[in-house]
Design a protein around this motif. Structure first.
Motif, PDB file in Angstrom:
ATOM      1  N   GLY A   1     -20.051   8.101   5.104  1.00  0.00           N
ATOM      2  CA  GLY A   1     -20.194   8.858   3.868  1.00  0.00           C
ATOM      3  C   GLY A   1     -20.748   8.049   2.720  1.00  0.00           C
ATOM      4  O   GLY A   1     -20.725   8.502   1.565  1.00  0.00           O
ATOM      5  N   GLN A   2     -21.284   6.855   3.022  1.00  0.00           N
ATOM      6  CA  GLN A   2     -21.938   6.060   1.987  1.00  0.00           C
ATOM      7  C   GLN A   2     -23.379   6.522   1.776  1.00  0.00           C
ATOM      8  O   GLN A   2     -24.025   6.177   0.786  1.00  0.00           O
ATOM      9  CB  GLN A   2     -21.920   4.575   2.400  1.00  0.00           C
ATOM     10  CG  GLN A   2     -20.519   4.005   2.498  1.00  0.00           C
ATOM     11  CD  GLN A   2     -20.414   2.909   3.559  1.00  0.00           C
ATOM     12  OE1 GLN A   2     -21.292   2.777   4.415  1.00  0.00           O
ATOM     13  NE2 GLN A   2     -19.337   2.142   3.501  1.00  0.00           N
TER      14      GLN A   2
ATOM     15  N   GLY B   1     -26.188  10.035   2.779  1.00  0.00           N
ATOM     16  CA  GLY B   1     -26.363  11.396   3.264  1.00  0.00           C
ATOM     17  C   GLY B   1     -27.837  11.668   3.456  1.00  0.00           C
ATOM     18  O   GLY B   1     -28.695  10.950   2.914  1.00  0.00           O
TER      19      GLY B   1
ATOM     20  N   TRP C   1     -23.796  18.814   2.825  1.00  0.00           N
ATOM     21  CA  TRP C   1     -22.873  17.714   2.531  1.00  0.00           C
ATOM     22  C   TRP C   1     -23.333  16.938   1.305  1.00  0.00           C
ATOM     23  O   TRP C   1     -22.526  16.613   0.420  1.00  0.00           O
ATOM     24  CB  TRP C   1     -22.789  16.763   3.727  1.00  0.00           C
ATOM     25  CG  TRP C   1     -21.831  15.635   3.506  1.00  0.00           C
ATOM     26  CD1 TRP C   1     -20.498  15.607   3.800  1.00  0.00           C
ATOM     27  CD2 TRP C   1     -22.122  14.360   2.893  1.00  0.00           C
ATOM     28  NE1 TRP C   1     -19.949  14.407   3.421  1.00  0.00           N
ATOM     29  CE2 TRP C   1     -20.916  13.626   2.860  1.00  0.00           C
ATOM     30  CE3 TRP C   1     -23.275  13.780   2.376  1.00  0.00           C
ATOM     31  CZ2 TRP C   1     -20.853  12.333   2.337  1.00  0.00           C
ATOM     32  CZ3 TRP C   1     -23.206  12.498   1.845  1.00  0.00           C
ATOM     33  CH2 TRP C   1     -22.001  11.780   1.835  1.00  0.00           C
ATOM     34  N   LEU C   2     -24.635  16.631   1.246  1.00  0.00           N
ATOM     35  CA  LEU C   2     -25.138  15.834   0.128  1.00  0.00           C
ATOM     36  C   LEU C   2     -25.031  16.602  -1.187  1.00  0.00           C
ATOM     37  O   LEU C   2     -24.738  16.013  -2.240  1.00  0.00           O
ATOM     38  CB  LEU C   2     -26.587  15.427   0.406  1.00  0.00           C
ATOM     39  CG  LEU C   2     -27.180  14.330  -0.469  1.00  0.00           C
ATOM     40  CD1 LEU C   2     -26.318  13.075  -0.472  1.00  0.00           C
ATOM     41  CD2 LEU C   2     -28.599  14.003  -0.010  1.00  0.00           C
TER      42      LEU C   2
ATOM     43  N   ASP D   1     -22.645  18.729  -1.988  1.00  0.00           N
ATOM     44  CA  ASP D   1     -21.241  18.635  -2.411  1.00  0.00           C
ATOM     45  C   ASP D   1     -20.915  17.233  -2.927  1.00  0.00           C
ATOM     46  O   ASP D   1     -20.178  17.085  -3.915  1.00  0.00           O
ATOM     47  CB  ASP D   1     -20.321  18.982  -1.246  1.00  0.00           C
ATOM     48  CG  ASP D   1     -20.391  20.457  -0.877  1.00  0.00           C
ATOM     49  OD1 ASP D   1     -20.812  21.275  -1.717  1.00  0.00           O
ATOM     50  OD2 ASP D   1     -20.029  20.795   0.267  1.00  0.00           O
ATOM     51  N   ARG D   2     -21.470  16.222  -2.257  1.00  0.00           N
ATOM     52  CA  ARG D   2     -21.177  14.840  -2.653  1.00  0.00           C
ATOM     53  C   ARG D   2     -21.763  14.538  -4.038  1.00  0.00           C
ATOM     54  O   ARG D   2     -21.107  13.899  -4.872  1.00  0.00           O
ATOM     55  CB  ARG D   2     -21.752  13.886  -1.606  1.00  0.00           C
ATOM     56  CG  ARG D   2     -21.559  12.414  -1.914  1.00  0.00           C
ATOM     57  CD  ARG D   2     -20.086  12.014  -1.859  1.00  0.00           C
ATOM     58  NE  ARG D   2     -19.923  10.603  -2.153  1.00  0.00           N
ATOM     59  CZ  ARG D   2     -19.866  10.082  -3.373  1.00  0.00           C
ATOM     60  NH1 ARG D   2     -19.977  10.890  -4.440  1.00  0.00           N
ATOM     61  NH2 ARG D   2     -19.713   8.793  -3.543  1.00  0.00           N
TER      62      ARG D   2
ATOM     63  N   ARG E   1     -19.944  15.836  -7.084  1.00  0.00           N
ATOM     64  CA  ARG E   1     -18.745  15.071  -7.483  1.00  0.00           C
ATOM     65  C   ARG E   1     -19.096  13.713  -8.085  1.00  0.00           C
ATOM     66  O   ARG E   1     -18.219  12.976  -8.502  1.00  0.00           O
ATOM     67  CB  ARG E   1     -17.830  14.866  -6.273  1.00  0.00           C
ATOM     68  CG  ARG E   1     -17.341  16.162  -5.635  1.00  0.00           C
ATOM     69  CD  ARG E   1     -16.195  15.891  -4.674  1.00  0.00           C
ATOM     70  NE  ARG E   1     -16.539  14.919  -3.652  1.00  0.00           N
ATOM     71  CZ  ARG E   1     -17.085  15.230  -2.476  1.00  0.00           C
ATOM     72  NH1 ARG E   1     -17.379  16.496  -2.194  1.00  0.00           N
ATOM     73  NH2 ARG E   1     -17.348  14.291  -1.587  1.00  0.00           N
ATOM     74  N   LEU E   2     -20.393  13.398  -8.114  1.00  0.00           N
ATOM     75  CA  LEU E   2     -20.810  12.097  -8.609  1.00  0.00           C
ATOM     76  C   LEU E   2     -20.702  12.061 -10.132  1.00  0.00           C
ATOM     77  O   LEU E   2     -21.221  12.934 -10.823  1.00  0.00           O
ATOM     78  CB  LEU E   2     -22.268  11.845  -8.183  1.00  0.00           C
ATOM     79  CG  LEU E   2     -22.782  10.406  -8.189  1.00  0.00           C
ATOM     80  CD1 LEU E   2     -21.987   9.542  -7.228  1.00  0.00           C
ATOM     81  CD2 LEU E   2     -24.265  10.397  -7.801  1.00  0.00           C
TER      82      LEU E   2
ATOM     83  N   LEU F   1     -24.681   5.619  -3.918  1.00  0.00           N
ATOM     84  CA  LEU F   1     -24.862   6.694  -2.948  1.00  0.00           C
ATOM     85  C   LEU F   1     -26.319   6.675  -2.513  1.00  0.00           C
ATOM     86  O   LEU F   1     -27.222   6.566  -3.350  1.00  0.00           O
ATOM     87  CB  LEU F   1     -24.509   8.055  -3.547  1.00  0.00           C
ATOM     88  CG  LEU F   1     -24.720   9.267  -2.634  1.00  0.00           C
ATOM     89  CD1 LEU F   1     -23.810   9.197  -1.403  1.00  0.00           C
ATOM     90  CD2 LEU F   1     -24.474  10.570  -3.397  1.00  0.00           C
TER      91      LEU F   1
END
Length: 388
Positions: free
Chosen positions: A123-124, A126, A136-137, A139-140, A143-144, A246
């Protein structure tokens, strides 16, 4: 005697060829379409999934037997292709044909870069070249709250030359929506000297200027050698090192294993005639991302759905003539266009003649909401054509 055509791959190219052949061949002739799942996704929509403007259900392509009436659908993985014999070995058995069309696309190969697969798993990092990866990216990044976002092209060639830079622009747009844009720096890295090198330096520089206008850094001629996800470092072949919090990556692409195992092309990609998409083997054609079509300037034709769709007409005519039916002379004109998403539902449009001599002639039009809407209309048309 009845004839059989086998089409490998149910992407844009394969679906169009199979559909056109079924319409134009006599009912006694067979069209066999082989795909490992018959569940795909519109590549042009993955960036909108990344941005959050589409969901998986919005962009999935699942052609049914009703939609492919008269086409024999075989759900199986292609294991071996023997072009000289026009033989295909699959999980569902062996198939022989009078004409073979290969449209198997390109596979993602993150393991080709040391450390990249591990960074994705942890998860480091995407990617946004699959449906799950784009979601996924999205959503990630939502949250950044700060840090350094790196957008990396990990190898060439890859599908859709503009996509990495569109991805950076749309992620910047997403961060503006979440309120974190000022706290997140975005840098892009690619082995190419400029974005979309096939389109020429003027277009490439225009894209760099678009990135710069949105506060996004561009770093060309940076070939990745290793990803250190634990340390958050990118190590490049020139000895330089860049940090990230990220990583959004375009993984290396490679031809499917069944294609790499043939004699059709020394690099694994299948070389095709620029006008007819014939291979070096009689009765065998290839189109779409699996091909290597060399332009007059020595660069490859971009791997993009618009060219697969245009190639489908050409391949269909070639197959019909090979089987002894009347059809127009196969001739690919090399015309193509793409939309470059900038965020805020704005897009630019690139349009050109890619087989022009001595080099492609490409025009980049000014961004507008019109081009974003044109892309949406194209997406709707493709989805309606192949979904029940």
């Amino acid at each position: 005697m009845a004839k059989t055509v086998i089409v490998l791959g149910a992407g844009v190219g394969g679906l169009n060829v199979a559909g056109q052949l079924r319409e134009r061949l006599p009912g006694s002739d067979k069209v066999v379409l082989i795909d490992q799942s018959f569940e795909g996704v519109l590549g042009l929509s993955l960036l909108w999934v990344l941005r959050g403007w589409r969901t998986a259900a919005d962009v999935t392509v699942s052609p049914s037997q009703d939609m492919l009436h008269g086409i024999e659908m075989v759900k199986a993985r292609v294991r071996v292709i023997e072009p000289d014999r026009r033989k295909v070995v699959t999980d569902a058995g062996e198939f022989f044909c009078d004409a073979l069309v290969i449209a198997l696309g390109a596979d993602l190969a993150p393991s080709a870069v040391p450390g990249l697969a591990e960074a994705l798993e942890a998860g480091q990092a995407g990617e946004f070249y699959t449906l799950d990866g784009s979601a996924w990216l999205h959503d990630r990044v939502r949250r950044l709250s700060g840090g350094r976002l790196a957008v990396l092209v990990a190898g060439v060639p890859f599908k859709c030359p503009a996509a990495p830079f569109e991805g950076a622009l749309l992620l910047a747009d997403l961060l503006r929506e979440t309120g974190a844009r000022d706290a997140v720096s975005i840098e892009t890295y690619t082995p190419d000297p400029l974005p979309m090198p096939v389109a020429g330096p003027a277009v490439g520089q225009a894209l760099v200027d678009m990135l710069t206008a949105h506060g996004i850094g561009f770093h060309g001629q940076r070939t990745i050698e290793r990803v250190d996800g634990g340390a958050g470092d990118l190590l490049f072949a020139d000895g330089s090192r860049e940090s990230f919090d990220l990583l959004a990556v375009v993984p290396p692409h490679r031809p499917p294993a069944a294609v790499r195992g043939t004699s059709l092309g020394p690099s694994g990609w299948i070389p095709v005639d620029a006008r007819t998409f014939t291979t070096g083997t009689s009765g065998v054609w290839a189109l779409g991302d699996v091909t290597l079509l060399t332009l007059p300037n020595g660069k490859p034709l971009p791997k993009a759905a618009v060219f697969a769709e245009g190639a489908a007409d050409v391949v269909t005519n070639g197959v019909l003539r090979h089987l002894g039916y009347e059809a127009p002379e196969p001739w690919f004109d090399g015309h193509g266009s793409c939309y470059i998403e900038l965020g805020d539902r704005m897009a630019a449009k690139g349009e050109g003649e890619f087989l022009a001599v001595p080099a492609p002639i490409v025009t980049l039009y000014e961004p507008s909401t019109q081009y974003h809407e044109e892309k949406a209309a194209q997406e709707t048309d493709w989805l309606k054509r192949w979904n029940s």
